[in-house]
Design a protein around this motif. Structure first.
Motif, PDB file in Angstrom:
ATOM      1  N   ALA A   1     -92.083  10.114  81.188  1.00 53.10           N
ATOM      2  CA  ALA A   1     -90.822  10.541  80.559  1.00 53.10           C
ATOM      3  C   ALA A   1     -90.009   9.318  80.142  1.00 53.10           C
ATOM      4  CB  ALA A   1     -90.025  11.407  81.538  1.00 53.10           C
ATOM      5  N   ARG A   2     -89.903   8.364  81.029  1.00 52.58           N
ATOM      6  CA  ARG A   2     -89.143   7.139  80.728  1.00 52.58           C
ATOM      7  C   ARG A   2     -89.737   6.423  79.519  1.00 52.58           C
ATOM      8  NH1 ARG A   2     -89.586   1.685  81.851  1.00 52.58           N
ATOM      9  NH2 ARG A   2     -91.498   1.837  83.063  1.00 52.58           N
ATOM     10  N   LEU A   3     -91.041   6.275  79.522  1.00 51.89           N
ATOM     11  CA  LEU A   3     -91.696   5.521  78.441  1.00 51.89           C
ATOM     12  C   LEU A   3     -91.585   6.258  77.107  1.00 51.89           C
ATOM     13  CD1 LEU A   3     -94.814   4.337  80.459  1.00 51.89           C
ATOM     14  CD2 LEU A   3     -92.892   2.925  79.673  1.00 51.89           C
ATOM     15  N   ALA A   4     -91.463   7.581  77.161  1.00 52.57           N
ATOM     16  CA  ALA A   4     -91.367   8.369  75.921  1.00 52.57           C
ATOM     17  C   ALA A   4     -89.920   8.509  75.447  1.00 52.57           C
ATOM     18  CB  ALA A   4     -91.976   9.756  76.138  1.00 52.57           C
ATOM     19  N   GLY A   5     -88.961   7.968  76.202  1.00 54.11           N
ATOM     20  CA  GLY A   5     -87.563   8.034  75.768  1.00 54.11           C
ATOM     21  C   GLY A   5     -86.879   9.357  76.081  1.00 54.11           C
ATOM     22  N   VAL A   6     -87.386  10.079  77.089  1.00 55.63           N
ATOM     23  CA  VAL A   6     -86.733  11.332  77.506  1.00 55.63           C
ATOM     24  C   VAL A   6     -85.325  11.005  78.007  1.00 55.63           C
ATOM     25  CG1 VAL A   6     -86.816  13.117  79.315  1.00 55.63           C
ATOM     26  CG2 VAL A   6     -88.869  12.582  77.986  1.00 55.63           C
ATOM     27  N   GLN A   7     -84.354  11.850  77.622  1.00 56.86           N
ATOM     28  CA  GLN A   7     -82.949  11.547  77.944  1.00 56.86           C
ATOM     29  C   GLN A   7     -82.518  12.064  79.325  1.00 56.86           C
ATOM     30  OE1 GLN A   7     -80.567  13.292  74.747  1.00 56.86           O
ATOM     31  NE2 GLN A   7     -82.350  13.000  73.451  1.00 56.86           N
ATOM     32  N   ARG A   8     -83.160  13.158  79.754  1.00 57.61           N
ATOM     33  CA  ARG A   8     -82.658  13.811  80.969  1.00 57.61           C
ATOM     34  C   ARG A   8     -83.806  14.404  81.786  1.00 57.61           C
ATOM     35  NH1 ARG A   8     -77.248  17.314  80.664  1.00 57.61           N
ATOM     36  NH2 ARG A   8     -76.823  15.447  79.422  1.00 57.61           N
TER      37      ARG A   8
END
Ligand SMILES: NC(=O)c1ccc[n+]([C@@H]2O[C@H](COP(=O)([O-])OP(=O)(O)OC[C@H]3O[C@@H](n4cnc5c(N)ncnc54)[C@H](O)[C@@H]3O)[C@@H](O)[C@H]2O)c1
Length: 270
Positions: free
Chosen positions: A101-108
């Motif tokens: 999620a972090r690497l894909a730019g997930v916001q929340r």
């Protein structure tokens, strides 16, 4: 705020009990749901896209993060599990989903933590999420680790998160303890909905209970989040009484974690 009309939300553990309640409660407003589980997901509607994958499959997890604004992480083993399953799913699997999620730019990230993250507090203490975790088990310890990981993601990467210290999620309360800890299907959907819609929750930990008369915790974060539970386990007291549950007697468990805090120690691993 994650926008229900335009943003894509990934729900993991979507074939499970809570995942199913979330689908029922969210799918009318949330127009772009991506659902994943290792089990097949029943009867998807046109705004639900299903990906069957094991949480251990990092490539599949990275692929399913594309164009996702928020992750609702409900994967997990509980109840009867082996130590290996606990590490594989609740530790490594959670790490891989959060990292992808972090690497894909997930916001929340909205995360299924547990009351067992604070289960060793004495029941007389009106615990709030502001107090440090006191896990009652290895399961609870790893739930607290997930909360800590999200703290780091907020401080280092600005990812907003809401960790839900879920009590007893069931269609109906099941025992004396759940008169305090029940979280109903409607309320779990309201809680996740509020966690997604809030303009800026920062890195928040909240208790996941319904509006139970006998609640034994204290949570100012409900107001902050805009979570307004509507169900109350007390409305089912007579049903429990009919099942032979002692609804009038002294409280059965001395700690918030109930039986978890009194379970026999797991044998040492050789
Ligand atoms: N039900 C409760 O009272 C309660 C209380 C506190 C916390 N929680 C947490 O909430 C979450 C959801 O709980 P639930 O009651 O819906 O549980 P559940 O067992 O019904 O759902 C969990 C889902 O995770 C999936 N899963 C397990 N291993 C997987 C793997 N290797 N790969 C992909 N998916 C996998 C399962 O197939 C299942 O559908 C869990 O993390 C649980 O620890 C639940």
């Amino acid at each position: 705020m994650i926008n229900p009309a335009t943003d894509r939300v990934l729900i993991t553990g979507a074939a499970g009990a809570i995942g199913t309640a979330l689908r029922d409660g969210l799918r009318a407003d949330w127009r772009h749901l991506r659902l994943t589980d290792v089990k097949s997901i029943a009867n998807p509607t046109p705004n639900e896209e299903c990906v069957v994958a094991d949480v251990a499959d990092r490539t599949a997890i990275e692929r399913m993060m594309q164009d996702v604004a928020a992750v609702v992480y409900m994967t997990g083993v509980g109840g009867d599990y082996t130590l290996e399953d606990l590490f594989r799913v609740n530790v490594r699997g959670m790490f891989d989903v959060f990292e992808a999620a972090r690497l894909a730019g997930v916001q929340r990230i909205v995360y299924a933590s547990s009351n067992h993250a604070f289960g060793c507090y004495p029941i007389e203490e009106r615990v709030s999420p502001a107090l440090p975790p006191r896990p009652d088990s290895l399961y609870g310890t790893f739930k607290a680790w997930g909360e800590t990981m999200l703290r780091c993601y907020f401080d280092r990467h600005g990812i907003r998160s809401v960790s839900l210290r879920i009590g007893t999620y069931r269609k109906l309360p099941i025992d004396q303890r759940s008169l305090a800890t029940w979280l109903s299907p409607g309320d779990v959907a309201r809680l996740v909905d509020a966690a997604l819609r809030h303009p800026d929750p920062g890195c928040l930990v909240v208790n996941g209970y319904s509006a139970n008369t006998r609640i034994k915790t204290f949570d100012p974060n409900w107001e902050f989040l805009g979570y307004h539970p509507r169900d109350n386990a007390e409305d089912h007291r007579e049903m429990l009484r009919g099942m032979g549950v002692d609804v009038d007697g002294p409280w059965e468990w001395p700690e918030h974690g109930g039986s978890h805090a009194r379970a026999p120690e797991r044998p040492a691993r050789r």
